[in-house]
Design a protein around this motif. Structure first.
Motif, mmCIF file in Angstrom:
data_model
loop_
_atom_site.group_PDB
_atom_site.id
_atom_site.type_symbol
_atom_site.label_atom_id
_atom_site.label_comp_id
_atom_site.label_asym_id
_atom_site.label_seq_id
_atom_site.Cartn_x
_atom_site.Cartn_y
_atom_site.Cartn_z
ATOM 1 N N GLY A 1 -1.336 -14.146 3.366
ATOM 2 C CA GLY A 1 -0.305 -14.958 4.010
ATOM 3 C C GLY A 1 0.404 -14.254 5.152
ATOM 4 N N LYS A 2 0.317 -12.926 5.189
ATOM 5 C CA LYS A 2 1.075 -12.188 6.209
ATOM 6 C C LYS A 2 0.192 -11.628 7.327
ATOM 7 C CE LYS A 2 5.404 -12.016 4.534
ATOM 8 N NZ LYS A 2 5.770 -11.127 3.436
ATOM 9 N N GLY A 3 -1.014 -11.248 6.953
ATOM 10 C CA GLY A 3 -1.869 -10.695 7.990
ATOM 11 C C GLY A 3 -2.671 -9.496 7.518
ATOM 12 N N THR A 4 -3.476 -8.977 8.437
ATOM 13 C CA THR A 4 -4.381 -7.883 8.108
ATOM 14 C C THR A 4 -4.283 -6.827 9.194
ATOM 15 O OG1 THR A 4 -5.890 -9.474 7.113
ATOM 16 C CG2 THR A 4 -6.796 -7.302 7.631
ATOM 17 N N LYS A 5 -4.361 -5.582 8.773
ATOM 18 C CA LYS A 5 -4.369 -4.513 9.767
ATOM 19 C C LYS A 5 -5.532 -3.570 9.503
ATOM 20 C CE LYS A 5 -1.171 -1.079 10.010
ATOM 21 N NZ LYS A 5 0.170 -0.607 10.380
ATOM 22 N N PHE A 6 -6.381 -3.422 10.492
ATOM 23 C CA PHE A 6 -7.435 -2.419 10.435
ATOM 24 C C PHE A 6 -6.973 -1.199 11.218
ATOM 25 C CE2 PHE A 6 -9.795 -6.304 9.669
ATOM 26 C CZ PHE A 6 -10.711 -5.923 8.697
ATOM 27 N N SER A 7 -7.163 -0.033 10.629
ATOM 28 C CA SER A 7 -6.820 1.191 11.356
ATOM 29 C C SER A 7 -8.076 2.038 11.501
ATOM 30 C CB SER A 7 -5.778 2.009 10.597
ATOM 31 O OG SER A 7 -4.670 1.213 10.308
ATOM 32 N N GLY B 1 3.880 -0.466 1.126
ATOM 33 C CA GLY B 1 4.003 -1.917 1.176
ATOM 34 C C GLY B 1 2.777 -2.647 0.693
ATOM 35 N N SER B 2 1.999 -3.079 1.600
ATOM 36 C CA SER B 2 0.952 -4.018 1.252
ATOM 37 C C SER B 2 -0.177 -3.354 0.466
ATOM 38 C CB SER B 2 0.399 -4.631 2.516
ATOM 39 O OG SER B 2 0.110 -3.598 3.416
ATOM 40 N N THR B 3 -1.051 -4.178 0.038
ATOM 41 C CA THR B 3 -2.191 -3.708 -0.715
ATOM 42 C C THR B 3 -2.936 -2.645 0.053
ATOM 43 O OG1 THR B 3 -2.428 -5.984 -1.302
ATOM 44 C CG2 THR B 3 -4.163 -4.483 -2.030
ATOM 45 N N HIS B 4 -3.335 -1.662 -0.611
ATOM 46 C CA HIS B 4 -3.940 -0.550 0.097
ATOM 47 C C HIS B 4 -5.396 -0.401 -0.272
ATOM 48 C CE1 HIS B 4 -2.229 2.818 2.419
ATOM 49 N NE2 HIS B 4 -3.491 2.707 2.683
ATOM 50 N N VAL B 5 -6.187 -0.306 0.713
ATOM 51 C CA VAL B 5 -7.617 -0.292 0.448
ATOM 52 C C VAL B 5 -8.244 0.915 1.078
ATOM 53 C CG1 VAL B 5 -9.754 -1.511 0.808
ATOM 54 C CG2 VAL B 5 -7.679 -2.782 0.353
ATOM 55 N N ARG B 6 -9.162 1.473 0.387
ATOM 56 C CA ARG B 6 -9.895 2.584 0.964
ATOM 57 C C ARG B 6 -11.275 2.142 1.328
ATOM 58 N NH1 ARG B 6 -6.377 4.562 -2.723
ATOM 59 N NH2 ARG B 6 -7.473 3.493 -4.335
ATOM 60 N N MET C 1 -13.012 6.887 10.840
ATOM 61 C CA MET C 1 -12.878 6.221 9.566
ATOM 62 C C MET C 1 -12.093 4.945 9.787
ATOM 63 S SD MET C 1 -12.170 7.985 6.144
ATOM 64 C CE MET C 1 -12.190 7.092 4.625
ATOM 65 N N ILE C 2 -12.453 3.926 9.023
ATOM 66 C CA ILE C 2 -11.737 2.667 9.177
ATOM 67 C C ILE C 2 -11.071 2.290 7.857
ATOM 68 C CG2 ILE C 2 -13.840 1.319 8.743
ATOM 69 C CD1 ILE C 2 -12.687 -0.732 10.757
ATOM 70 N N ASP C 3 -9.860 1.840 7.955
ATOM 71 C CA ASP C 3 -9.103 1.418 6.788
ATOM 72 C C ASP C 3 -8.606 0.012 7.006
ATOM 73 O OD1 ASP C 3 -8.466 3.638 4.797
ATOM 74 O OD2 ASP C 3 -8.299 4.602 6.753
ATOM 75 N N VAL C 4 -8.352 -0.678 5.904
ATOM 76 C CA VAL C 4 -7.769 -1.991 6.061
ATOM 77 C C VAL C 4 -6.596 -2.131 5.107
ATOM 78 C CG1 VAL C 4 -9.512 -2.934 4.501
ATOM 79 C CG2 VAL C 4 -8.205 -4.477 5.926
ATOM 80 N N THR C 5 -5.527 -2.679 5.598
ATOM 81 C CA THR C 5 -4.428 -3.070 4.721
ATOM 82 C C THR C 5 -4.212 -4.548 4.978
ATOM 83 O OG1 THR C 5 -2.784 -2.553 6.378
ATOM 84 C CG2 THR C 5 -3.269 -0.837 4.791
ATOM 85 N N THR C 6 -3.973 -5.284 3.922
ATOM 86 C CA THR C 6 -3.846 -6.713 4.115
ATOM 87 C C THR C 6 -2.857 -7.289 3.121
ATOM 88 O OG1 THR C 6 -5.056 -8.787 4.246
ATOM 89 C CG2 THR C 6 -5.784 -7.241 2.565
ATOM 90 N N GLU C 7 -2.240 -8.351 3.503
ATOM 91 C CA GLU C 7 -1.327 -9.022 2.603
ATOM 92 C C GLU C 7 -1.568 -10.506 2.778
ATOM 93 O OE1 GLU C 7 3.392 -8.796 1.515
ATOM 94 O OE2 GLU C 7 2.529 -7.437 2.976
#
Lengths: 118, 776
Positions: free
Chosen positions: B586-592, B771-776, B578-584
């Motif tokens: 101006g700060k950056g993006t993280k895919f897990s 913290g940052s915006t949470h996306v499913r 499964m892939i998730d993304v959290t992003t903010e």
């Protein structure tokens, strides 16, 4: 590689007419040095690239020995080490079989030195 | 050991995997060299390793009639040889060429496997670029060896490679020592290992030569050449022993040289190649003085039999399986041992492990039959003794089977570092193409995961990295403008979490603007204006995974290769991940990416729905509960229950797969079983009719009939040749979450779906990221 050569040499079809072949296998140069004085070998087959002493050194070792210095030597190695092969032959190896080789070539080469040995 | 019937295919497989391994190693070494070069350093050992790798590759490809690879390797080997002999400098330009070569190797190998065309033009270009570099080379220290008091007999038995090592060390200004050591043949291996270990901190062993003297039948005297920076007295102290004599090999001119690199003027100057004069001397010149000493060495330089035009032309098209003589897998193995010295590993075709795993699966079925047999005997007093024996047997069988299964699984595991290295190369390449400076930070490269999963991961990860550089990291000016360091950072993290592996791709770029994503999706008619108006930020950002979505205003070279995040997501889902993304912004993006450790065998919960049996991977099952039907409420047509104060969307398997419910299978119309499954921080309740129990199942590939059914990940057998489908939890969770999102964004007030601190029950599989915006 060793297993392959061994398998080819031990193939009954191969050994047929050569009076039967018994193969001893050394995993590296040192082991060859250990084995050589202990048995009477009709033929030594060696690669150039080995983990410890190299094939050239083994050839020299064999040729310098009073006991088994006359054992025929066949080098099996890749074509890429041309210079090393030349040296091996210069040091007293009797023949060179390039990798990759066929059973026929190996047989023909070895047979030259094995006939009548047995 | 040697399969004399071995078909060419097998040898080819061997070739592919060995070549791939070498190329991977090559890439790692180059990256290390690149890192050193940035600090203005180099490492002769590493250059040598690279050379060795290419040399091996040359031999290997020659053996397999892979003409293009062999030709490239040949030229590359020459270049690397120049490099390690200091004839050319390891400049950024040279590094680029080497990286290009690695990339081309990959493509050549790919083409041979039927993936893409051979990069004919590119190889040609690279060869000519390499030719130009070679033109620039200065004279080498070819004569340096001859300046030492070495026995020609000894030099005569050095292989080409050993001679190079000797020369390289002497050129680097190291001293040369001659050790004479008497070894007992019986213990020579361990004694030599000991000596090697003692010598290693001081320098490098060039060769071991049996002297043929001083030995008897049981012992042998070796002459060992060691290059070292350590003074003689210190070395003597370190290596001292009753059977060791150490002396320094002196230079012939006897004068103490202050610099090893410089050709001493006392030595007869070579008329053809004054290397210090122009730096452009042709490499073919050879000092006659040396030639006189060591005739055979001349072959090293004086002829050049493998010119590009005469590259070894095997009769077959490249990569065609060579004739029967070349198919022995042992051949390469032997070669590898000789070049890489001793490695106690074997290469195994993953399909063989699959086969073994299947057998384990069969045995698991035997085991459960054995258990049932025992159960039958239990109730019968006259069989008590038999029952006891059966029980014992059953337990022993079970224990050993588990060990075997674990053993096989362990063998399948490889460190993720394998692909991380490839990705590091890609980061380097793309950031250069893009004129963005990017620093790749890797953690957890040692995390292990199933080989097959690793294979499937490289493409998705590569794409995500491309995206991160292209869309994530801002251009230099942009970064400076907002006060970020000019060098962007991409973090590649891997870690194991329970029986899952998490891989994160994180950038410190400008994040994802959900409004922009939403508007783009609306423009592309992926969502209706109404949907857009009511869309939550998390939902909007999730649109990047929607088929047909792309933020590219204009296609570009980096990410514009027609692969979007939807493909990434599909590929990950195929791996039950499964892939998730959290992003903010101006700060950056993280895919897990959350993945199972293996796909080969899993523990499954066996359930029944509408008369059909399914398996659910146990590692995604958090708990199974019985729910009163009156607890189920409906939001916007979607059923949910409240579990641990949180809303849990429900999915009816029977409805999902359009199965006709068997009314009689409901034991109690007022209660249903709910299996709570979760992936990462998401959870969904699956409504099922029956829980049948847990079992280890071996996953088999799906037949074409169900291969593309969403929600089905694979098939397995449960004994008696009963094939059972395995649910794709990732897909189901997605579906549930999607429904819940829709429900919330339309009518939701006060209810929340998703993670919370310390959230949930049972499984404890909660990252609880905040913290940052949470996306499913």
């Amino acid at each position: 590689m060793r297993a392959l050569v061994r398998a080819m040499l031990e193939d009954p079809e191969f050994a047929d007419g050569l009076g039967g072949i018994e193969v001893s296998e050394a995993s590296c140069g040192f082991e060859a040095m250990r084995l050589l004085p202990r048995g009477r070998f009709a033929l030594v087959v060696t690669d150039i690239n080995m983990p410890d002493i190299n094939g050239l050194e083994l050839i020299q070792f064999v040729r310098r020995s009073a006991h088994f210095g006359a054992t025929p030597l066949v080098i099996i190695s890749t074509q890429s080490t041309e210079r090393d092969i030349e040296r091996g032959l210069a040091l007293g190896a009797n023949a060179f079989v390039p990798k990759p080789f066929s059973k026929e070539l190996l047989r023909a080469t070895c047979a030259k030195f094995l006939t009548g040995a047995g | 050991m040697v399969d004399r019937d071995s078909p060419g295919d097998k040898a080819r497989e061997e070739f592919f995997s060995e070549a791939q391994e070498i190329i991977d190693g090559l890439s790692r070494d180059l990256l290390a060299l690149d890192a050193l070069a940035k600090r203005g350093q180099s490492d002769a050992e590493l250059v040598n390793d690279v050379f060795r790798a290419v040399h091996t590759l040359k031999g290997l490809s020659g053996l397999f009639g892979a003409a293009m690879m062999s030709g490239l390797s040949h030229e590359l080997e020459d270049l690397l040889d120049d490099l390690r002999l200091g004839r050319i400098e390891l400049t950024q330009q040279v590094l680029d060429l080497l990286f290009q070569a690695v990339e081309l190797y990959g493509r050549i190998l790919g083409a041979a496997k039927g993936d893409g065309a051979e990069p004919v033009e590119e190889v040609k270009d690279l060869l000519s670029a390499m030719g130009q570099v070679a033109q620039q080379k200065g004279g080498g220290g070819a004569g340096v060896v001859a300046q030492y008091e070495l026995d020609p007999g000894l030099l005569g038995v050095l292989t080409e490679y050993e001679e190079h090592r000797l020369r390289t060390n002497l050129q680097a200004g190291l001293s040369l020592y001659r050790l004479r050591v008497v070894f007992q043949l019986a213990t020579i291996d361990s004694a030599l290992d000991e000596l090697k270990a003692k010598t290693r901190p001081h320098g490098e062993i060039i060769t071991y030569l049996p002297t043929g003297e001083g030995g008897d039948v049981d012992s042998v005297e070796l002459e060992i050449l060691v290059a070292s920076r350590t003074p003689l007295a210190t070395l003597r102290g370190a290596l001292e022993g009753p059977n060791i004599a150490i002396e320094e090999v002196r230079r012939r001119d006897a004068a103490r040289p202050d610099e090893g690199q410089r050709r001493d003027s006392a030595f007869p100057p070579p008329p053809l190649t004054p290397p210090n004069l122009m730096g452009r001397a042709p490499p073919t010149g050879f000092a006659p003085a040396e030639a006189a000493h060591l005739p055979p060495i001349a072959h090293d330089y004086d002829d050049d039999p493998h010119h590009p035009t005469s590259a070894p032309p095997p009769p077959m098209p490249s990569m065609a399986p060579a004739g029967p003589a070349a198919v022995a897998p042992g051949q390469q193995a032997g070669k590898e041992v000789s070049l890489k010295s001793v490695s106690q590993t074997v290469r195994v075709d993953i399909r063989k492990l699959d086969h073994l795993m299947n057998i384990v699966g069969e045995l698991a079925i035997v085991r459960s039959s054995l258990g049932k047999l025992g159960d039958r005997a239990r109730g019968r007093p006259e069989l008590r003794e038999l029952y006891g024996d059966l029980q014992r047997l059953h337990r022993a069988f079970e224990r050993h089977l588990a060990q075997m299964q674990n053993g096989i699984l362990e063998v399948r595991m490889v460190p993720l570092g394998q692909i991380f290295d490839k990705l590091a190369r890609i980061v380097r390449q793309i950031s250069r193409e893009h004129d963005k400076q990017v620093n790749l930070v890797i953690t957890g490269a040692e995390t292990e995961i199933d080989k097959l999963i690793v294979e499937e991961l490289s493409d998705p990860l590569m794409h995500m990295i491309r995206n991160a550089i292209d869309h994530g990291i801002e251009p230099r000016d942009g970064r400076m403008g907002v006060g970020k360091p000019v060098v962007g950072t991409i973090a590649l993290n891997a870690f194991q979490k329970g029986n899952r592996v998490v891989i994160e791709v994180e950038d410190d770029g400008n994040g994802i603007d959900w409004l922009r994503i939403r508007d783009l999706a609306a423009r592309r008619n992926l969502i209706s204006p109404d949907e857009a108006a009511s869309m939550a930020p998390t939902e909007a950002i999730n649109l990047i995974f929607a088929p047909g979505f792309s933020t590219r205003e204009q296609a570009n070279e980096v990410s514009g290769r027609g692969v979007g995040m939807d493909i990434v997501k599909t590929n990950i889902a195929k791996l039950s991940g499964m892939i998730d993304v959290t992003t903010e912004v101006g700060k950056g993006t993280k895919f897990s990416i959350t993945l199972p450790v293996t796909l080969a065998i899993i523990q499954a919960l066996v359930i029944q729905s509408a008369g059909h049996t399914f398996c659910i991977p146990l590692n995604s099952v958090l708990e199974s509960i019985m729910v009163e039907t009156r607890e189920i409420s409906t939001i916007e047509g979607h059923e949910v229950i409240i579990l641990n104060k949180k809303t849990l969307p429900l999915l009816h398997l029977s409805r999902l797969f359009a199965l006709r419910p068997l009314s009689k299978s409901y034991r109690d119309p007022h209660r249903v079983y709910v299996v709570v499954v979760g992936l990462a921080q998401h959870r969904v309740g699956l409504v099922v009719d029956e829980l049948l129990g847990q079992q280890d199942v071996v996953i088999k590939p799906l037949g074409s009939a169900v291969r593309n059914v969403p929600g089905i990940a694979g098939a397995t057998e449960l004994g008696a040749n009963r094939t059972v489908l395995l649910l794709d939890v990732g897909r189901l969770v997605d579906e549930g979450v999607r429904q819940a999102d829709a429900a919330i964004s339309v009518g939701g007030q006060g209810s929340s779906v998703g993670p919370g601190p310390g959230g949930g029950s049972g499984g404890g599989n909660h990252p609880g990221m905040g913290g940052s915006t949470h996306v499913r």
